[in-house]
Design an enzyme around this catalytic site. Structure first.
Site, PDB file in Angstrom:
ATOM      1  N   ARG A   1     -25.685  -1.899   7.595  1.00 22.85           N
ATOM      2  CA  ARG A   1     -25.376  -3.301   7.321  1.00 22.85           C
ATOM      3  C   ARG A   1     -25.664  -4.183   8.533  1.00 22.85           C
ATOM      4  O   ARG A   1     -25.740  -5.400   8.417  1.00 22.85           O
ATOM      5  CB  ARG A   1     -23.901  -3.444   6.925  1.00 22.85           C
ATOM      6  CG  ARG A   1     -23.482  -2.508   5.819  1.00 22.85           C
ATOM      7  CD  ARG A   1     -22.057  -2.716   5.390  1.00 22.85           C
ATOM      8  NE  ARG A   1     -21.972  -3.812   4.418  1.00 22.85           N
ATOM      9  CZ  ARG A   1     -20.847  -4.165   3.795  1.00 22.85           C
ATOM     10  NH1 ARG A   1     -19.722  -3.546   4.066  1.00 22.85           N
ATOM     11  NH2 ARG A   1     -20.856  -5.141   2.934  1.00 22.85           N
TER      12      ARG A   1
ATOM     13  N   LYS B   1       0.836  -1.189   0.000  1.00 19.20           N
ATOM     14  CA  LYS B   1       0.000   0.000   0.000  1.00 19.20           C
ATOM     15  C   LYS B   1       0.872   1.241   0.000  1.00 19.20           C
ATOM     16  O   LYS B   1       1.832   1.340   0.767  1.00 19.20           O
ATOM     17  CB  LYS B   1      -0.910  -0.022   1.233  1.00 19.20           C
ATOM     18  CG  LYS B   1      -2.017   1.017   1.230  1.00 19.20           C
ATOM     19  CD  LYS B   1      -2.950   0.787   2.399  1.00 19.20           C
ATOM     20  CE  LYS B   1      -4.108   1.783   2.400  1.00 19.20           C
ATOM     21  NZ  LYS B   1      -5.043   1.544   3.532  1.00 19.20           N
TER      22      LYS B   1
ATOM     23  N   GLU C   1     -19.374  -5.448  10.242  1.00 16.17           N
ATOM     24  CA  GLU C   1     -20.275  -4.678  11.100  1.00 16.17           C
ATOM     25  C   GLU C   1     -21.296  -5.561  11.814  1.00 16.17           C
ATOM     26  O   GLU C   1     -21.653  -5.298  12.976  1.00 16.17           O
ATOM     27  CB  GLU C   1     -20.994  -3.607  10.278  1.00 16.17           C
ATOM     28  CG  GLU C   1     -20.101  -2.483   9.788  1.00 16.17           C
ATOM     29  CD  GLU C   1     -19.355  -2.823   8.505  1.00 16.17           C
ATOM     30  OE1 GLU C   1     -18.521  -2.007   8.077  1.00 16.17           O
ATOM     31  OE2 GLU C   1     -19.608  -3.918   7.930  1.00 16.17           O
TER      32      GLU C   1
END
Length: 597
Positions: free
Chosen positions: A359, A246, A331
Protein backbone atom coordinates in the site's frame (compact mmCIF):
# COMPACT_ATOMS: atom_id res chain seq x y z
CA UNK A 1 -32.02 -26.88 20.34
CA UNK A 2 -30.58 -23.35 20.54
CA UNK A 3 -32.24 -20.34 18.99
CA UNK A 4 -29.23 -20.03 16.70
CA UNK A 5 -29.89 -23.45 15.20
CA UNK A 6 -33.12 -22.08 13.75
CA UNK A 7 -31.34 -19.34 11.79
CA UNK A 8 -30.57 -20.36 8.21
CA UNK A 9 -30.56 -16.86 6.75
CA UNK A 10 -31.56 -13.23 7.37
CA UNK A 11 -35.25 -13.99 6.71
CA UNK A 12 -35.36 -16.23 9.80
CA UNK A 13 -33.84 -13.42 11.83
CA UNK A 14 -36.59 -11.00 10.89
CA UNK A 15 -39.25 -13.38 12.19
CA UNK A 16 -37.87 -13.40 15.73
CA UNK A 17 -39.47 -11.27 18.41
CA UNK A 18 -37.42 -8.47 19.95
CA UNK A 19 -37.63 -10.25 23.31
CA UNK A 20 -35.74 -13.28 21.95
CA UNK A 21 -32.88 -11.38 20.36
CA UNK A 22 -30.76 -11.18 23.53
CA UNK A 23 -30.95 -14.98 23.75
CA UNK A 24 -29.79 -15.22 20.14
CA UNK A 25 -26.88 -12.91 20.91
CA UNK A 26 -25.84 -15.18 23.80
CA UNK A 27 -26.04 -18.22 21.51
CA UNK A 28 -23.87 -16.51 18.90
CA UNK A 29 -21.21 -15.55 21.46
CA UNK A 30 -21.08 -19.09 22.84
CA UNK A 31 -20.82 -20.40 19.28
CA UNK A 32 -17.99 -17.99 18.42
CA UNK A 33 -15.98 -18.88 21.51
CA UNK A 34 -16.44 -22.61 20.91
CA UNK A 35 -15.55 -22.58 17.21
CA UNK A 36 -12.77 -19.99 17.13
CA UNK A 37 -11.03 -21.43 20.20
CA UNK A 38 -10.90 -24.78 18.40
CA UNK A 39 -9.31 -23.62 15.15
CA UNK A 40 -8.06 -20.08 15.75
CA UNK A 41 -9.15 -16.83 14.17
CA UNK A 42 -10.36 -13.32 14.91
CA UNK A 43 -12.31 -13.47 18.15
CA UNK A 44 -12.38 -10.17 20.04
CA UNK A 45 -13.63 -8.01 17.17
CA UNK A 46 -16.46 -10.41 16.35
CA UNK A 47 -17.62 -10.69 19.94
CA UNK A 48 -18.02 -6.92 19.86
CA UNK A 49 -20.31 -6.73 16.81
CA UNK A 50 -22.90 -9.41 17.66
CA UNK A 51 -25.82 -7.08 18.39
CA UNK A 52 -24.79 -4.60 15.71
CA UNK A 53 -24.78 -7.30 13.01
CA UNK A 54 -28.10 -8.77 14.18
CA UNK A 55 -29.68 -5.32 13.98
CA UNK A 56 -28.24 -4.61 10.53
CA UNK A 57 -29.60 -7.85 9.09
CA UNK A 58 -33.02 -7.22 10.63
CA UNK A 59 -33.31 -3.71 9.20
CA UNK A 60 -31.78 -4.28 5.77
CA UNK A 61 -32.42 -6.95 3.13
CA UNK A 62 -29.11 -8.59 2.22
CA UNK A 63 -28.12 -9.36 -0.48
CA UNK A 64 -30.35 -6.81 -2.25
CA UNK A 65 -29.11 -4.26 0.26
CA UNK A 66 -25.33 -4.42 0.33
CA UNK A 67 -23.57 -4.85 3.68
CA UNK A 68 -19.84 -4.12 3.64
CA UNK A 69 -17.52 -4.79 6.59
CA UNK A 70 -14.33 -2.84 7.24
CA UNK A 71 -12.20 -4.59 8.15
CA UNK A 72 -13.58 -7.92 6.96
CA UNK A 73 -12.28 -9.86 9.96
CA UNK A 74 -15.36 -8.60 11.87
CA UNK A 75 -17.72 -10.48 9.52
CA UNK A 76 -17.95 -13.81 11.41
CA UNK A 77 -21.38 -12.93 12.84
CA UNK A 78 -22.49 -11.94 9.35
CA UNK A 79 -21.40 -15.38 8.12
CA UNK A 80 -23.31 -17.06 10.95
CA UNK A 81 -26.51 -15.15 10.15
CA UNK A 82 -26.26 -15.88 6.43
CA UNK A 83 -26.34 -19.66 6.72
CA UNK A 84 -22.74 -20.72 7.25
CA UNK A 85 -22.85 -22.05 10.82
CA UNK A 86 -22.22 -25.62 9.73
CA UNK A 87 -18.94 -24.66 8.08
CA UNK A 88 -17.29 -23.02 11.10
CA UNK A 89 -15.39 -26.18 12.07
CA UNK A 90 -13.39 -25.57 8.88
CA UNK A 91 -12.75 -21.88 9.56
CA UNK A 92 -9.44 -20.81 7.97
CA UNK A 93 -8.57 -24.44 7.21
CA UNK A 94 -7.61 -25.72 3.75
CA UNK A 95 -10.74 -25.87 1.61
CA UNK A 96 -12.86 -24.45 4.43
CA UNK A 97 -14.53 -21.23 5.45
CA UNK A 98 -12.53 -18.05 4.87
CA UNK A 99 -11.70 -15.77 7.79
CA UNK A 100 -12.86 -12.81 5.68
CA UNK A 101 -15.84 -12.12 3.42
CA UNK A 102 -15.62 -14.40 0.40
CA UNK A 103 -17.67 -14.05 -2.76
CA UNK A 104 -17.40 -17.73 -3.58
CA UNK A 105 -18.99 -18.60 -0.25
CA UNK A 106 -22.15 -16.53 -0.34
CA UNK A 107 -24.15 -13.95 -2.30
CA UNK A 108 -24.18 -11.97 0.94
CA UNK A 109 -20.42 -11.32 0.59
CA UNK A 110 -19.85 -8.60 -2.00
CA UNK A 111 -16.19 -7.73 -1.39
CA UNK A 112 -13.23 -9.70 -0.07
CA UNK A 113 -11.58 -7.02 2.00
CA UNK A 114 -9.02 -7.74 4.64
CA UNK A 115 -7.03 -4.55 4.09
CA UNK A 116 -8.56 -1.81 6.23
CA UNK A 117 -10.07 1.52 5.17
CA UNK A 118 -11.48 0.31 1.84
CA UNK A 119 -15.21 -0.16 2.46
CA UNK A 120 -16.20 3.51 2.14
CA UNK A 121 -14.63 3.72 -1.30
CA UNK A 122 -16.38 0.52 -2.37
CA UNK A 123 -19.61 1.94 -0.98
CA UNK A 124 -19.15 5.25 -2.80
CA UNK A 125 -18.73 3.43 -6.10
CA UNK A 126 -21.68 1.10 -5.49
CA UNK A 127 -24.03 3.99 -4.68
CA UNK A 128 -22.98 5.76 -7.86
CA UNK A 129 -23.43 2.58 -9.91
CA UNK A 130 -26.91 1.91 -8.50
CA UNK A 131 -27.95 5.50 -9.27
CA UNK A 132 -26.67 5.37 -12.84
CA UNK A 133 -28.41 2.04 -13.46
CA UNK A 134 -31.68 3.21 -11.96
CA UNK A 135 -31.42 0.64 -9.18
CA UNK A 136 -32.24 3.20 -6.50
CA UNK A 137 -34.12 0.79 -4.25
CA UNK A 138 -30.90 -0.88 -3.14
CA UNK A 139 -29.26 0.46 0.00
CA UNK A 140 -25.55 0.42 0.78
CA UNK A 141 -24.43 -0.03 4.38
CA UNK A 142 -20.74 0.19 5.34
CA UNK A 143 -19.91 -1.13 8.82
CA UNK A 144 -16.60 0.55 9.56
CA UNK A 145 -14.42 0.21 12.65
CA UNK A 146 -12.97 3.33 14.21
CA UNK A 147 -9.51 1.85 13.68
CA UNK A 148 -10.16 1.79 9.92
CA UNK A 149 -10.89 5.52 10.07
CA UNK A 150 -7.23 6.15 10.92
CA UNK A 151 -6.49 5.24 7.28
CA UNK A 152 -6.24 8.03 4.74
CA UNK A 153 -8.32 6.18 2.17
CA UNK A 154 -11.36 6.51 4.44
CA UNK A 155 -10.96 10.28 4.47
CA UNK A 156 -10.54 10.43 0.71
CA UNK A 157 -13.84 8.55 0.45
CA UNK A 158 -15.59 10.73 3.05
CA UNK A 159 -14.47 13.82 1.15
CA UNK A 160 -16.44 12.57 -1.87
CA UNK A 161 -19.36 11.07 0.04
CA UNK A 162 -20.01 14.24 2.00
CA UNK A 163 -19.99 16.34 -1.19
CA UNK A 164 -22.90 14.37 -2.69
CA UNK A 165 -25.91 14.70 -0.34
CA UNK A 166 -28.20 13.28 -3.03
CA UNK A 167 -26.50 9.87 -2.89
CA UNK A 168 -27.79 7.93 0.14
CA UNK A 169 -25.38 5.76 2.10
CA UNK A 170 -25.38 4.50 5.67
CA UNK A 171 -22.07 4.37 7.49
CA UNK A 172 -22.26 2.36 10.70
CA UNK A 173 -19.30 3.44 12.80
CA UNK A 174 -18.35 0.54 15.06
CA UNK A 175 -16.49 2.50 17.71
CA UNK A 176 -14.72 0.31 20.25
CA UNK A 177 -11.74 2.62 20.64
CA UNK A 178 -9.37 0.05 19.16
CA UNK A 179 -7.91 -1.46 16.04
CA UNK A 180 -5.54 -4.11 17.39
CA UNK A 181 -4.59 -1.77 20.20
CA UNK A 182 -6.26 1.48 21.31
CA UNK A 183 -6.98 3.72 18.33
CA UNK A 184 -4.51 6.57 17.96
CA UNK A 185 -4.68 10.13 16.67
CA UNK A 186 -6.75 13.29 16.77
CA UNK A 187 -9.84 11.66 15.29
CA UNK A 188 -9.76 9.06 18.07
CA UNK A 189 -9.86 11.92 20.56
CA UNK A 190 -12.84 13.43 18.73
CA UNK A 191 -14.73 10.12 18.95
CA UNK A 192 -13.91 9.89 22.64
CA UNK A 193 -15.45 13.32 23.14
CA UNK A 194 -18.60 12.25 21.30
CA UNK A 195 -18.67 9.02 23.28
CA UNK A 196 -18.41 10.55 26.73
CA UNK A 197 -19.93 14.02 26.42
CA UNK A 198 -23.28 14.70 28.09
CA UNK A 199 -24.04 17.60 25.76
CA UNK A 200 -24.93 17.63 22.07
CA UNK A 201 -21.66 18.33 20.26
CA UNK A 202 -21.15 19.53 16.70
CA UNK A 203 -19.67 16.45 15.03
CA UNK A 204 -16.87 16.46 12.50
CA UNK A 205 -19.01 14.32 10.21
CA UNK A 206 -21.62 17.07 9.94
CA UNK A 207 -18.88 19.53 8.98
CA UNK A 208 -18.02 17.18 6.10
CA UNK A 209 -21.63 17.12 4.89
CA UNK A 210 -22.87 13.88 6.45
CA UNK A 211 -25.79 13.50 8.82
CA UNK A 212 -24.86 12.12 12.24
CA UNK A 213 -26.91 9.91 14.55
CA UNK A 214 -25.65 8.82 17.94
CA UNK A 215 -23.87 7.79 19.87
CA UNK A 216 -25.90 4.57 20.18
CA UNK A 217 -25.26 1.67 22.56
CA UNK A 218 -23.82 -0.92 20.19
CA UNK A 219 -25.04 -3.77 22.40
CA UNK A 220 -28.67 -2.61 22.47
CA UNK A 221 -30.30 -4.28 19.47
CA UNK A 222 -33.54 -2.29 19.69
CA UNK A 223 -31.62 0.98 19.95
CA UNK A 224 -29.43 0.14 16.96
CA UNK A 225 -32.43 -0.91 14.89
CA UNK A 226 -34.19 2.36 15.67
CA UNK A 227 -31.16 4.39 14.62
CA UNK A 228 -30.67 2.38 11.41
CA UNK A 229 -34.32 2.73 10.40
CA UNK A 230 -34.15 6.47 10.99
CA UNK A 231 -30.92 6.68 8.98
CA UNK A 232 -32.57 4.87 6.07
CA UNK A 233 -35.38 7.45 5.93
CA UNK A 234 -32.98 10.38 5.57
CA UNK A 235 -32.04 9.38 2.01
CA UNK A 236 -28.61 10.97 2.29
CA UNK A 237 -25.16 10.01 3.55
CA UNK A 238 -25.45 9.42 7.28
CA UNK A 239 -23.18 8.13 10.05
CA UNK A 240 -24.71 5.97 12.78
CA UNK A 241 -22.22 6.05 15.64
CA UNK A 242 -22.39 2.80 17.67
CA UNK A 243 -20.32 2.34 20.81
CA UNK A 244 -19.25 -1.28 21.24
CA UNK A 245 -16.85 -3.18 23.45
CA UNK A 246 -14.27 -5.40 21.81
CA UNK A 247 -14.46 -8.92 23.24
CA UNK A 248 -17.85 -8.18 24.82
CA UNK A 249 -19.42 -11.04 26.78
CA UNK A 250 -16.28 -13.18 27.06
CA UNK A 251 -14.27 -12.33 30.20
CA UNK A 252 -10.85 -13.54 28.91
CA UNK A 253 -11.19 -11.15 25.95
CA UNK A 254 -12.57 -8.28 28.01
CA UNK A 255 -9.63 -8.60 30.42
CA UNK A 256 -6.93 -8.84 27.76
CA UNK A 257 -5.34 -5.39 27.80
CA UNK A 258 -3.11 -6.05 24.79
CA UNK A 259 -5.75 -6.52 22.07
CA UNK A 260 -8.88 -8.09 23.67
CA UNK A 261 -7.94 -11.44 22.08
CA UNK A 262 -8.16 -9.85 18.65
CA UNK A 263 -6.69 -12.87 16.91
CA UNK A 264 -6.03 -16.21 18.58
CA UNK A 265 -4.66 -19.62 17.82
CA UNK A 266 -6.12 -22.73 19.39
CA UNK A 267 -7.03 -21.74 22.94
CA UNK A 268 -8.69 -23.15 26.05
CA UNK A 269 -12.17 -21.56 25.86
CA UNK A 270 -12.47 -21.44 29.65
CA UNK A 271 -9.36 -19.30 30.06
CA UNK A 272 -8.49 -17.86 26.65
CA UNK A 273 -4.94 -19.20 27.06
CA UNK A 274 -3.13 -21.05 24.26
CA UNK A 275 -3.38 -24.83 24.47
CA UNK A 276 0.29 -25.30 23.60
CA UNK A 277 3.47 -23.50 24.60
CA UNK A 278 4.58 -21.17 21.84
CA UNK A 279 7.98 -21.64 20.21
CA UNK A 280 10.28 -18.85 19.10
CA UNK A 281 8.95 -17.11 16.00
CA UNK A 282 10.60 -14.83 13.46
CA UNK A 283 8.57 -11.99 14.98
CA UNK A 284 9.78 -12.65 18.52
CA UNK A 285 13.42 -12.87 17.40
CA UNK A 286 13.09 -9.53 15.62
CA UNK A 287 11.46 -8.07 18.73
CA UNK A 288 14.40 -9.11 20.89
CA UNK A 289 17.05 -7.90 18.47
CA UNK A 290 15.50 -4.50 17.80
CA UNK A 291 15.55 -3.82 21.55
CA UNK A 292 19.23 -4.76 21.64
CA UNK A 293 19.90 -2.46 18.68
CA UNK A 294 17.95 0.28 20.43
CA UNK A 295 20.27 -0.01 23.42
CA UNK A 296 23.33 0.33 21.19
CA UNK A 297 21.94 2.99 18.83
CA UNK A 298 20.12 6.03 20.22
CA UNK A 299 19.34 7.16 16.65
CA UNK A 300 17.21 4.08 15.89
CA UNK A 301 13.46 4.71 16.14
CA UNK A 302 10.55 2.49 15.17
CA UNK A 303 7.35 3.17 13.21
CA UNK A 304 4.30 0.93 12.98
CA UNK A 305 0.86 1.16 11.39
CA UNK A 306 -1.46 -0.02 14.20
CA UNK A 307 0.56 -3.23 14.52
CA UNK A 308 2.78 -2.57 17.54
CA UNK A 309 2.45 -6.00 19.15
CA UNK A 310 1.77 -8.15 16.05
CA UNK A 311 5.02 -6.94 14.46
CA UNK A 312 7.04 -7.51 17.64
CA UNK A 313 7.61 -3.90 18.69
CA UNK A 314 6.00 -4.23 22.11
CA UNK A 315 9.32 -4.71 23.87
CA UNK A 316 10.90 -1.73 22.09
CA UNK A 317 7.92 0.44 23.03
CA UNK A 318 8.19 -0.61 26.67
CA UNK A 319 11.94 0.12 26.77
CA UNK A 320 11.93 3.26 24.59
CA UNK A 321 8.40 4.73 24.64
CA UNK A 322 9.54 8.05 23.15
CA UNK A 323 11.22 6.33 20.20
CA UNK A 324 8.28 4.38 18.77
CA UNK A 325 5.49 5.91 16.69
CA UNK A 326 2.17 4.17 15.98
CA UNK A 327 0.51 6.16 13.19
CA UNK A 328 -2.66 4.06 12.92
CA UNK A 329 -3.72 2.08 9.86
CA UNK A 330 -1.86 4.47 7.57
CA UNK A 331 1.02 2.74 5.80
CA UNK A 332 1.57 5.55 3.29
CA UNK A 333 1.91 8.13 6.04
CA UNK A 334 4.09 5.74 8.04
CA UNK A 335 6.65 5.50 5.24
CA UNK A 336 6.84 9.20 4.39
CA UNK A 337 6.90 10.10 8.09
CA UNK A 338 9.84 7.69 8.39
CA UNK A 339 11.48 9.55 5.51
CA UNK A 340 11.11 12.73 7.55
CA UNK A 341 12.67 11.03 10.57
CA UNK A 342 15.61 10.00 8.39
CA UNK A 343 15.94 13.54 7.02
CA UNK A 344 16.14 14.65 10.64
CA UNK A 345 19.17 12.46 11.32
CA UNK A 346 17.54 9.32 12.75
CA UNK A 347 17.42 5.77 11.42
CA UNK A 348 13.77 4.63 11.33
CA UNK A 349 12.78 0.97 11.33
CA UNK A 350 9.31 0.58 9.80
CA UNK A 351 7.67 -2.70 10.85
CA UNK A 352 4.81 -3.80 8.56
CA UNK A 353 3.13 -6.95 7.35
CA UNK A 354 4.42 -7.75 3.88
CA UNK A 355 0.92 -7.59 2.38
CA UNK A 356 0.37 -4.07 3.75
CA UNK A 357 3.73 -2.78 2.52
CA UNK A 358 2.33 -2.84 -1.01
CA UNK A 359 0.00 0.00 0.00
CA UNK A 360 2.99 2.30 0.43
CA UNK A 361 5.08 1.37 -2.59
CA UNK A 362 4.95 4.87 -4.09
CA UNK A 363 6.15 6.39 -0.84
CA UNK A 364 8.99 3.90 -0.55
CA UNK A 365 10.01 4.58 -4.15
CA UNK A 366 9.81 8.36 -4.35
CA UNK A 367 9.83 9.61 -0.76
CA UNK A 368 12.54 7.29 0.56
CA UNK A 369 14.60 5.77 -2.25
CA UNK A 370 14.65 8.83 -4.52
CA UNK A 371 16.14 10.79 -1.63
CA UNK A 372 18.62 8.04 -0.74
CA UNK A 373 17.31 7.93 2.81
CA UNK A 374 18.38 5.29 5.35
CA UNK A 375 15.07 3.69 6.33
CA UNK A 376 14.89 0.01 7.24
CA UNK A 377 11.69 -1.88 6.48
CA UNK A 378 10.96 -5.09 8.38
CA UNK A 379 8.34 -7.10 6.52
CA UNK A 380 6.64 -9.67 8.73
CA UNK A 381 4.36 -12.37 7.24
CA UNK A 382 6.38 -12.48 4.01
CA UNK A 383 5.85 -15.41 1.67
CA UNK A 384 3.01 -17.75 2.55
CA UNK A 385 1.07 -16.48 5.54
CA UNK A 386 -1.33 -19.42 5.84
CA UNK A 387 -4.89 -19.33 7.15
CA UNK A 388 -5.54 -15.65 6.43
CA UNK A 389 -5.66 -16.37 2.72
CA UNK A 390 -4.95 -14.62 -0.58
CA UNK A 391 -5.03 -11.02 0.63
CA UNK A 392 -2.51 -11.74 3.40
CA UNK A 393 0.03 -13.95 1.63
CA UNK A 394 3.20 -11.88 1.37
CA UNK A 395 4.02 -13.19 -2.10
CA UNK A 396 4.69 -9.91 -3.85
CA UNK A 397 7.31 -7.89 -1.95
CA UNK A 398 10.35 -9.85 -3.09
CA UNK A 399 9.17 -9.62 -6.71
CA UNK A 400 8.25 -5.92 -6.67
CA UNK A 401 10.79 -4.22 -4.41
CA UNK A 402 13.96 -5.08 -6.41
CA UNK A 403 12.87 -2.54 -9.06
CA UNK A 404 13.48 0.27 -6.55
CA UNK A 405 16.86 1.89 -7.29
CA UNK A 406 19.31 1.65 -4.42
CA UNK A 407 17.13 -0.66 -2.31
CA UNK A 408 18.78 -3.60 -0.55
CA UNK A 409 16.58 -6.62 0.25
CA UNK A 410 17.53 -9.48 2.57
CA UNK A 411 15.91 -12.79 3.46
CA UNK A 412 17.38 -14.48 6.57
CA UNK A 413 17.39 -18.27 6.82
CA UNK A 414 17.51 -18.56 10.63
CA UNK A 415 17.62 -16.63 13.91
CA UNK A 416 21.29 -15.78 13.73
CA UNK A 417 20.99 -14.50 10.19
CA UNK A 418 17.96 -12.39 11.09
CA UNK A 419 19.95 -10.71 13.85
CA UNK A 420 23.02 -10.29 11.64
CA UNK A 421 21.16 -8.97 8.60
CA UNK A 422 19.05 -6.58 10.70
CA UNK A 423 22.22 -5.04 12.11
CA UNK A 424 23.73 -4.81 8.62
CA UNK A 425 20.55 -3.09 7.45
CA UNK A 426 20.52 -0.39 10.12
CA UNK A 427 24.19 0.30 9.38
CA UNK A 428 23.33 1.34 5.82
CA UNK A 429 23.35 5.13 5.43
CA UNK A 430 22.63 5.79 1.75
CA UNK A 431 19.28 4.19 0.97
CA UNK A 432 16.44 1.90 2.05
CA UNK A 433 16.94 -1.62 3.33
CA UNK A 434 14.35 -4.38 3.70
CA UNK A 435 14.33 -7.55 5.79
CA UNK A 436 11.61 -10.10 5.02
CA UNK A 437 10.58 -13.22 6.94
CA UNK A 438 7.51 -15.46 7.26
CA UNK A 439 4.84 -16.03 9.87
CA UNK A 440 6.11 -19.23 11.46
CA UNK A 441 8.32 -20.65 14.13
CA UNK A 442 12.05 -20.49 13.55
CA UNK A 443 14.00 -23.67 13.03
CA UNK A 444 17.55 -24.40 14.20
CA UNK A 445 20.43 -22.31 12.94
CA UNK A 446 21.96 -23.47 9.65
CA UNK A 447 25.69 -22.90 9.69
CA UNK A 448 27.60 -21.90 6.57
CA UNK A 449 30.69 -23.80 5.44
CA UNK A 450 32.02 -20.83 3.51
CA UNK A 451 31.19 -17.55 1.83
CA UNK A 452 31.40 -16.47 -1.80
CA UNK A 453 30.83 -12.76 -2.26
CA UNK A 454 27.84 -12.01 -0.02
CA UNK A 455 26.51 -15.57 -0.34
CA UNK A 456 26.78 -18.21 2.36
CA UNK A 457 27.70 -21.68 1.13
CA UNK A 458 25.61 -24.17 3.08
CA UNK A 459 26.67 -27.36 1.30
CA UNK A 460 29.73 -27.53 -0.94
CA UNK A 461 30.19 -30.40 -3.37
CA UNK A 462 33.12 -30.04 -5.81
CA UNK A 463 31.42 -32.54 -8.13
CA UNK A 464 28.13 -30.66 -8.14
CA UNK A 465 26.13 -30.70 -11.36
CA UNK A 466 23.56 -28.35 -9.90
CA UNK A 467 23.37 -25.28 -7.70
CA UNK A 468 20.42 -24.78 -5.36
CA UNK A 469 19.98 -21.14 -4.42
CA UNK A 470 17.92 -21.20 -1.24
CA UNK A 471 16.23 -17.90 -0.43
CA UNK A 472 15.69 -17.31 3.29
CA UNK A 473 13.66 -20.04 5.01
CA UNK A 474 13.87 -22.21 1.89
CA UNK A 475 17.35 -23.19 3.06
CA UNK A 476 16.19 -26.09 5.21
CA UNK A 477 14.12 -27.87 2.50
CA UNK A 478 16.90 -27.26 -0.03
CA UNK A 479 19.44 -28.95 2.22
CA UNK A 480 17.06 -31.84 2.77
CA UNK A 481 16.59 -32.08 -0.99
CA UNK A 482 20.37 -32.16 -1.44
CA UNK A 483 20.50 -35.23 0.79
CA UNK A 484 17.79 -36.92 -1.29
CA UNK A 485 19.56 -36.00 -4.53
CA UNK A 486 22.77 -37.55 -3.24
CA UNK A 487 20.89 -40.84 -2.97
CA UNK A 488 20.14 -40.46 -6.70
CA UNK A 489 23.87 -39.79 -7.36
CA UNK A 490 23.12 -36.17 -8.20
CA UNK A 491 25.52 -33.96 -6.23
CA UNK A 492 24.48 -30.37 -5.69
CA UNK A 493 25.83 -27.33 -3.92
CA UNK A 494 23.45 -25.26 -1.77
CA UNK A 495 23.92 -21.56 -1.12
CA UNK A 496 22.03 -18.79 0.68
CA UNK A 497 22.36 -15.42 -1.11
CA UNK A 498 21.41 -13.53 2.09
CA UNK A 499 20.89 -10.25 0.20
CA UNK A 500 18.59 -10.94 -2.76
CA UNK A 501 18.61 -7.39 -4.17
CA UNK A 502 20.53 -5.90 -5.77
CA UNK A 503 21.89 -8.91 -7.60
CA UNK A 504 25.31 -9.88 -6.25
CA UNK A 505 27.82 -10.24 -9.16
CA UNK A 506 29.47 -13.07 -7.23
CA UNK A 507 26.15 -14.93 -7.22
CA UNK A 508 25.90 -14.64 -11.01
CA UNK A 509 29.50 -15.81 -11.36
CA UNK A 510 28.84 -18.79 -9.10
CA UNK A 511 25.68 -19.68 -11.00
CA UNK A 512 27.63 -19.66 -14.26
CA UNK A 513 29.92 -22.38 -12.91
CA UNK A 514 27.08 -24.94 -12.90
CA UNK A 515 25.11 -26.71 -15.61
CA UNK A 516 21.84 -26.32 -13.69
CA UNK A 517 20.82 -23.56 -11.31
CA UNK A 518 17.54 -23.75 -9.42
CA UNK A 519 16.47 -20.78 -7.32
CA UNK A 520 13.97 -21.74 -4.61
CA UNK A 521 11.94 -18.92 -3.07
CA UNK A 522 8.59 -18.26 -1.42
CA UNK A 523 7.53 -15.42 -3.67
CA UNK A 524 5.75 -15.23 -7.01
CA UNK A 525 7.78 -16.39 -10.01
CA UNK A 526 7.25 -13.10 -11.83
CA UNK A 527 10.12 -10.80 -10.88
CA UNK A 528 11.69 -13.35 -8.54
CA UNK A 529 15.41 -13.65 -7.83
CA UNK A 530 15.63 -16.65 -10.13
CA UNK A 531 14.27 -14.64 -13.06
CA UNK A 532 16.83 -11.91 -12.45
CA UNK A 533 19.66 -14.46 -12.26
CA UNK A 534 18.53 -16.07 -15.52
CA UNK A 535 18.47 -12.68 -17.21
CA UNK A 536 21.97 -11.88 -15.95
CA UNK A 537 23.30 -15.25 -17.10
CA UNK A 538 21.79 -14.77 -20.53
CA UNK A 539 23.32 -11.30 -20.77
CA UNK A 540 26.71 -12.80 -19.85
CA UNK A 541 26.39 -15.46 -22.56
CA UNK A 542 26.45 -18.34 -20.07
CA UNK A 543 25.05 -21.70 -21.17
CA UNK A 544 23.77 -22.51 -17.68
CA UNK A 545 20.22 -23.83 -17.45
CA UNK A 546 18.61 -21.50 -14.88
CA UNK A 547 15.13 -22.03 -13.46
CA UNK A 548 12.95 -20.39 -10.85
CA UNK A 549 11.09 -22.60 -8.40
CA UNK A 550 8.61 -20.37 -6.65
CA UNK A 551 4.91 -19.68 -6.25
CA UNK A 552 2.59 -19.25 -9.24
CA UNK A 553 1.58 -15.67 -10.14
CA UNK A 554 -1.98 -15.96 -8.90
CA UNK A 555 -3.93 -15.50 -5.68
CA UNK A 556 -3.61 -18.59 -3.51
CA UNK A 557 -6.32 -19.82 -1.10
CA UNK A 558 -5.98 -20.17 2.64
CA UNK A 559 -4.36 -23.22 4.22
CA UNK A 560 -1.42 -23.80 6.53
CA UNK A 561 1.96 -22.55 5.36
CA UNK A 562 3.33 -26.10 5.10
CA UNK A 563 0.30 -27.28 3.11
CA UNK A 564 0.62 -24.50 0.56
CA UNK A 565 4.38 -24.87 0.16
CA UNK A 566 4.01 -28.62 -0.30
CA UNK A 567 1.18 -28.17 -2.80
CA UNK A 568 3.50 -26.10 -4.97
CA UNK A 569 6.52 -28.34 -4.58
CA UNK A 570 8.42 -26.06 -2.24
CA UNK A 571 9.41 -28.86 0.12
CA UNK A 572 12.29 -31.32 0.02
CA UNK A 573 10.58 -33.91 -2.17
CA UNK A 574 9.23 -31.30 -4.56
CA UNK A 575 12.63 -29.64 -4.93
CA UNK A 576 14.25 -33.04 -5.50
CA UNK A 577 11.75 -33.86 -8.22
CA UNK A 578 12.26 -30.48 -9.88
CA UNK A 579 16.04 -30.94 -10.04
CA UNK A 580 15.76 -34.45 -11.47
CA UNK A 581 13.25 -33.30 -14.06
CA UNK A 582 15.40 -30.37 -15.12
CA UNK A 583 18.53 -32.52 -15.38
CA UNK A 584 16.66 -35.06 -17.48
CA UNK A 585 15.72 -32.32 -19.94
CA UNK A 586 19.33 -31.10 -20.32
CA UNK A 587 22.36 -32.90 -21.68
CA UNK A 588 23.19 -36.27 -20.19
CA UNK A 589 26.21 -36.73 -18.00
CA UNK A 590 27.66 -34.96 -15.00
CA UNK A 591 29.72 -31.81 -15.34
CA UNK A 592 31.54 -30.86 -12.12
CA UNK A 593 31.38 -27.29 -10.94
CA UNK A 594 34.43 -25.14 -11.49
CA UNK A 595 36.55 -24.15 -8.54
CA UNK A 596 34.54 -21.71 -6.42
CA UNK A 597 37.27 -20.24 -4.28
Amino acid sequence: MTLLSRITGPADLKRLSVATLSVLAQDIRAFLVEKVSGVGGHLGANLGVVELTIAAHRVFDSPRDVLLFDTGHQAYVHKILTGRCAEFNSLRQAGGLSGYPSRVESVHDVIENSHASTALSYADGLVKAFALRGDTGRRVVAIVGDGALTGGMCWEALNNIGAAPDRPMIIVLNDNGRSYSPTVGGFARHLAELRHSDVDRHALFEDLGLAYLGPVDGHDIAGIESALRRAATLRRPVVVHCITRKGNGYPPAEQDDTDCLHSVGVIDPSTGHPRSVGKATWTSVFGQEIVAIGVDRADVVCVTAAMLHPTGLGGFAARFPQRVFDVGIAEQHAVTSAAGLALGGLHPVVALYSTFASRAFDQLLTDVALHGLPVTFVLDRAGITGPDGPSHHGMWDAAILPVVPGLRLAAPRDCTQLRELLREAVDVTDGPTVIRYPKSTVGPDIHAVGRFGQCDILRDDPAAVGLLIAVGPMAQPCLAAAEELAVHSVPVTVIDPRWIAPLDPALVKLAGMHRLVLTVEDTTTTGALGARIAQALAAAGADTCAATFALPPRFLPHASRDQILQAHGLDASGITAAVLKRLASTHRGKVPAKEMR
